[in-house]
Design a protein around this motif. Sequence first.
Motif, PDB file in Angstrom:
ATOM      1  N   TRP A 266       0.831  -1.205   0.000  1.00 60.12           N
ATOM      2  CA  TRP A 266       0.000   0.000   0.000  1.00 60.12           C
ATOM      3  C   TRP A 266       0.864   1.253   0.000  1.00 60.12           C
ATOM      4  O   TRP A 266       0.544   2.239  -0.660  1.00 60.12           O
ATOM      5  CB  TRP A 266      -0.947   0.003   1.208  1.00 60.12           C
ATOM      6  CG  TRP A 266      -2.106  -0.925   1.063  1.00 60.12           C
ATOM      7  CD1 TRP A 266      -2.224  -2.163   1.613  1.00 60.12           C
ATOM      8  CD2 TRP A 266      -3.300  -0.710   0.298  1.00 60.12           C
ATOM      9  NE1 TRP A 266      -3.405  -2.734   1.235  1.00 60.12           N
ATOM     10  CE2 TRP A 266      -4.090  -1.859   0.437  1.00 60.12           C
ATOM     11  CE3 TRP A 266      -3.771   0.338  -0.489  1.00 60.12           C
ATOM     12  CZ2 TRP A 266      -5.332  -1.987  -0.174  1.00 60.12           C
ATOM     13  CZ3 TRP A 266      -4.998   0.202  -1.102  1.00 60.12           C
ATOM     14  CH2 TRP A 266      -5.772  -0.951  -0.943  1.00 60.12           C
ATOM     15  N   LEU A 267       1.957   1.193   0.747  1.00 59.60           N
ATOM     16  CA  LEU A 267       2.856   2.355   0.765  1.00 59.60           C
ATOM     17  C   LEU A 267       3.457   2.607  -0.604  1.00 59.60           C
ATOM     18  O   LEU A 267       3.629   3.742  -1.032  1.00 59.60           O
ATOM     19  CB  LEU A 267       3.979   2.133   1.784  1.00 59.60           C
ATOM     20  CG  LEU A 267       3.657   2.521   3.210  1.00 59.60           C
ATOM     21  CD1 LEU A 267       4.736   2.019   4.144  1.00 59.60           C
ATOM     22  CD2 LEU A 267       3.558   4.028   3.330  1.00 59.60           C
ATOM     23  N   ARG A 268       3.799   1.522  -1.298  1.00 55.21           N
ATOM     24  CA  ARG A 268       4.369   1.692  -2.637  1.00 55.21           C
ATOM     25  C   ARG A 268       3.356   2.319  -3.580  1.00 55.21           C
ATOM     26  O   ARG A 268       3.689   3.204  -4.369  1.00 55.21           O
ATOM     27  CB  ARG A 268       4.798   0.337  -3.194  1.00 55.21           C
ATOM     28  CG  ARG A 268       6.054  -0.185  -2.572  1.00 55.21           C
ATOM     29  CD  ARG A 268       6.396  -1.507  -3.190  1.00 55.21           C
ATOM     30  NE  ARG A 268       7.587  -2.065  -2.587  1.00 55.21           N
ATOM     31  CZ  ARG A 268       8.155  -3.179  -3.004  1.00 55.21           C
ATOM     32  NH1 ARG A 268       7.635  -3.841  -4.009  1.00 55.21           N
ATOM     33  NH2 ARG A 268       9.236  -3.646  -2.416  1.00 55.21           N
ATOM     34  N   VAL A 269       2.102   1.838  -3.494  1.00 57.49           N
ATOM     35  CA  VAL A 269       1.067   2.415  -4.358  1.00 57.49           C
ATOM     36  C   VAL A 269       0.912   3.898  -4.048  1.00 57.49           C
ATOM     37  O   VAL A 269       0.861   4.747  -4.947  1.00 57.49           O
ATOM     38  CB  VAL A 269      -0.268   1.676  -4.160  1.00 57.49           C
ATOM     39  CG1 VAL A 269      -1.367   2.371  -4.937  1.00 57.49           C
ATOM     40  CG2 VAL A 269      -0.149   0.249  -4.620  1.00 57.49           C
ATOM     41  N   LEU A 270       0.871   4.204  -2.766  1.00 52.16           N
ATOM     42  CA  LEU A 270       0.693   5.594  -2.327  1.00 52.16           C
ATOM     43  C   LEU A 270       1.799   6.488  -2.894  1.00 52.16           C
ATOM     44  O   LEU A 270       1.535   7.511  -3.534  1.00 52.16           O
ATOM     45  CB  LEU A 270       0.714   5.627  -0.797  1.00 52.16           C
ATOM     46  CG  LEU A 270       0.751   6.979  -0.124  1.00 52.16           C
ATOM     47  CD1 LEU A 270      -0.646   7.505   0.013  1.00 52.16           C
ATOM     48  CD2 LEU A 270       1.399   6.900   1.229  1.00 52.16           C
ATOM     49  N   ALA A 271       3.046   6.048  -2.686  1.00 56.90           N
ATOM     50  CA  ALA A 271       4.164   6.879  -3.151  1.00 56.90           C
ATOM     51  C   ALA A 271       4.189   6.961  -4.669  1.00 56.90           C
ATOM     52  O   ALA A 271       4.460   8.009  -5.248  1.00 56.90           O
ATOM     53  CB  ALA A 271       5.470   6.299  -2.632  1.00 56.90           C
ATOM     54  N   GLY A 272       3.873   5.855  -5.317  1.00 48.05           N
ATOM     55  CA  GLY A 272       3.870   5.840  -6.773  1.00 48.05           C
ATOM     56  C   GLY A 272       2.841   6.791  -7.351  1.00 48.05           C
ATOM     57  O   GLY A 272       3.113   7.510  -8.308  1.00 48.05           O
ATOM     58  N   GLU A 273       1.648   6.811  -6.752  1.00 49.35           N
ATOM     59  CA  GLU A 273       0.603   7.680  -7.299  1.00 49.35           C
ATOM     60  C   GLU A 273       0.913   9.145  -7.034  1.00 49.35           C
ATOM     61  O   GLU A 273       0.584  10.003  -7.842  1.00 49.35           O
ATOM     62  CB  GLU A 273      -0.763   7.313  -6.714  1.00 49.35           C
ATOM     63  CG  GLU A 273      -1.283   5.962  -7.167  1.00 49.35           C
ATOM     64  CD  GLU A 273      -1.395   5.833  -8.682  1.00 49.35           C
ATOM     65  OE1 GLU A 273      -1.740   6.811  -9.352  1.00 49.35           O
ATOM     66  OE2 GLU A 273      -1.097   4.743  -9.179  1.00 49.35           O
ATOM     67  N   LEU A 274       1.562   9.426  -5.913  1.00 51.56           N
ATOM     68  CA  LEU A 274       1.978  10.808  -5.657  1.00 51.56           C
ATOM     69  C   LEU A 274       2.927  11.280  -6.742  1.00 51.56           C
ATOM     70  O   LEU A 274       2.851  12.416  -7.213  1.00 51.56           O
ATOM     71  CB  LEU A 274       2.677  10.912  -4.301  1.00 51.56           C
ATOM     72  CG  LEU A 274       1.810  11.101  -3.076  1.00 51.56           C
ATOM     73  CD1 LEU A 274       2.686  11.138  -1.847  1.00 51.56           C
ATOM     74  CD2 LEU A 274       1.024  12.380  -3.180  1.00 51.56           C
ATOM     75  N   SER A 275       3.838  10.389  -7.148  1.00 49.47           N
ATOM     76  CA  SER A 275       4.792  10.843  -8.156  1.00 49.47           C
ATOM     77  C   SER A 275       4.134  10.897  -9.523  1.00 49.47           C
ATOM     78  O   SER A 275       4.520  11.715 -10.355  1.00 49.47           O
ATOM     79  CB  SER A 275       6.051   9.985  -8.160  1.00 49.47           C
ATOM     80  OG  SER A 275       5.721   8.655  -8.193  1.00 49.47           O
ATOM     81  N   ARG A 276       3.127  10.049  -9.768  1.00 48.86           N
ATOM     82  CA  ARG A 276       2.407  10.169 -11.042  1.00 48.86           C
ATOM     83  C   ARG A 276       1.713  11.523 -11.115  1.00 48.86           C
ATOM     84  O   ARG A 276       1.695  12.190 -12.153  1.00 48.86           O
ATOM     85  CB  ARG A 276       1.378   9.046 -11.162  1.00 48.86           C
ATOM     86  CG  ARG A 276       0.772   8.922 -12.556  1.00 48.86           C
ATOM     87  CD  ARG A 276      -0.390   7.953 -12.575  1.00 48.86           C
ATOM     88  NE  ARG A 276      -0.093   6.719 -11.894  1.00 48.86           N
ATOM     89  CZ  ARG A 276       0.570   5.710 -12.435  1.00 48.86           C
ATOM     90  NH1 ARG A 276       0.957   5.789 -13.675  1.00 48.86           N
ATOM     91  NH2 ARG A 276       0.834   4.618 -11.750  1.00 48.86           N
TER      92      ARG A 276
END
Lengths: 190, 411, 158
Positions: free
Chosen positions: B114-124
């Motif tokens: 979940w943390l990876r998804v969160l950080a990934g979407e922030l950078s998207r």
Amino acid sequence: MPGRVIKVKRAEKLGLLERLYVPMIAKGLLVTARHFFRNLRGFITGKNRTDFVVQFPEERIDYPDAFRGMPVLVQLENGEPRCVACGLCEFACPTDCISIVAGELPDSGIERYPEAFDIDMSRCMFCGLCEEACPEEAIVMSREVEISTFTRDAMLYRKADLLVPENLLKRRLDFLRGEYEREDAPSQSG
Amino acid sequence: MDHLTYRRPETGEDDLQKDLHTEHQILNMGPSHPATHGTVKFLIELDGETIISLDVQVGYLHRGFEKECEAGTWYQAIPYTDRLNYNSAILANIGYCLAVEKLLELDTPERCQWLRVLAGELSRLADHLTRCGATCLELQAMTPFLYGIEARELSWDLMEILCGARVTSNYVRIGGVKHGMPSSFPAICRENFEKIRKLLADFDEMVTSNRIFVDRLKGTGILSREDCLRYAVTGPLLRAAGVPLDVRKQEPYLTYDEIDFDIPIGEVGDNYDRYLVCVEEMHQSMRIVEQCLAKLEALGPGPVDVLDPRVRWPAKGRVFNQMEELIQQFKSVTEGPRVPAGEGYLAIESANGELGFYLVSDGSAVPHKVRCRPPSLINLAPLHLMVKGGLLGDLIPTFDLLNMIGGECDR
Amino acid sequence: MADPLAVLLAARGDAVLESHERLGDATAVVDPVELVAVMRFLRDSDGLDFEMLTDLTGVDYLGREPRFEVVYHLYSVKHNHRLRIVVRLPEDAPEVDSLVEVWPSADWMEREAWDMYGIRFRNHGDLRRLLLYEEFEGHPLRKDYPKERRQPLIGPRN
């Protein structure tokens, strides 16, 4: 799997107002004026500031706890580094910017210490792998980022330049220690 | 008003030459041209202002990423992946680490995913903000660009709190993430999102139905669905052409199959569609982040790594106190994980399209081959099709919405 | 939806030298002579429909013969499946037919593979270096190219 495919709404036919152009200029001016007055109010009163301008040398940003600045050596109260010159950070560093010369202390309990500890700041990329590798909490990422120099040679930081007393690094060390406790909790899976 | 709208010349190249009797001109644009934010050189053949042919020369930012990765351990390649796409560093982190985990056949804990998804979407989000803002800038609209950059600043602030650095975050690790989410993060995130949404609304108001903007983007840089597929174009460009292809939906990785989000698609595949798709994707990214926050708050604090001594460096708390763990730490750092021999390809949806990593391991602690499939490079290849027959001025917004990132394109 | 590897093996098993499905990636090692025919079959036959050549790269296995591999990753949007095709090329003549005619996306990727590995693609038409400059000596991703090697300085061109 929830979620669907949506088609974006194209403004195929612009309305009369949009084609006339002048009303849209007024609308645009309204938006920019709103921003301008909000920023101006924040600038004058100093409260609820919405702009991102920082008057740098007088005013500084408070970095968050996790912030990684340049790597420094933790200095103990006796003035010596905590480092035992094991060389793990040297191994972990992807850019090979750390070089250590180990010396021996026969009478103390530590036995080994870094005779020389150099970090080439022109190569360091602040990745923090040295901090993660260190088994002694001896090298940590400080909150210092202002490392501009006049010559290229001055980018080579020696041991004396890198030593920072432990109490000045308390915030970073506390952050790191908070993470250790979390890691010790039992894992859910894997 | 119809005579005012720009229309693409309907005649072919030959007719153009016959009618105008002009001599073709070769224009060298770049490598460092103020209108192309990215070091790239265009060799343009012009007839008046119409582009007859275009040759793109890339490689000015080549740093030997793949060669460098083959020189260090599996771990040491992670900071380099940050430097691929400076707008969305974490997505490249995630892609690389997932590919290594695929070779290791490793599952990561739920919290870490979940943390990876969160950080990934922030950078998207940050990536699309840059793309849309820069497009406005190249069309001489400075103010919307500043709003976009302001919003990106807010999302980078969030990255700083979460990862410790704004751009080169180096957050994802093989088998986990660097550290968990700070307890203050969800509140700040929601507050910043409110501001970002306001800025996006202002941005929208100024730009989306602005005549100049619409006239410049509509009908320019068209790439048809068939051409997209033949050129393997992915990401917002392909979706703008009407193909609902998103690796997050087609081959859900991490926890994307549990998340509710929509895929925006366009109709024509012109620049205007690309812009609209990117704007909608920003809203979807914020939706995803909010779902991640809710889920992470429900999960509470806890470990974010696999407890697999093959992979993860031991927890520091134990390294200080236990001899075995200390030895393990020495072994992990000097050698890193040994990845079983084999090859694997894993694709994730980065902000520009499909970001793939093809890794080959020979069973040692050093990668044998790290191939990054850069979406920027592959999306750039059909640029000549998009701009051929159009005006020189339309090359710039087309190139912006393509969002070629030099670091990723040239590696 | 058919398993693409099984369909390929059934129809063109003569051209496939080796195949496996390790880690969920269906892989077929194809005879370089038959490559273009196999790729056309994969693109055009019903039930496979590989519309996209997503990735193309070389790999250098120094000390093994055949030394080079060219790895193609195919993707079908219609059926959402992937396939990896590998051709093995000998050290003394790393040459294979170009796929530009089949998928235009191969154009730049083949130029990159030529640039980095020195693999020649026949009938490519425009096989220039992609990322490096024409005066660059050697092919940097080959395993016998040392990372630290310096290149000669070149002056201004005109």
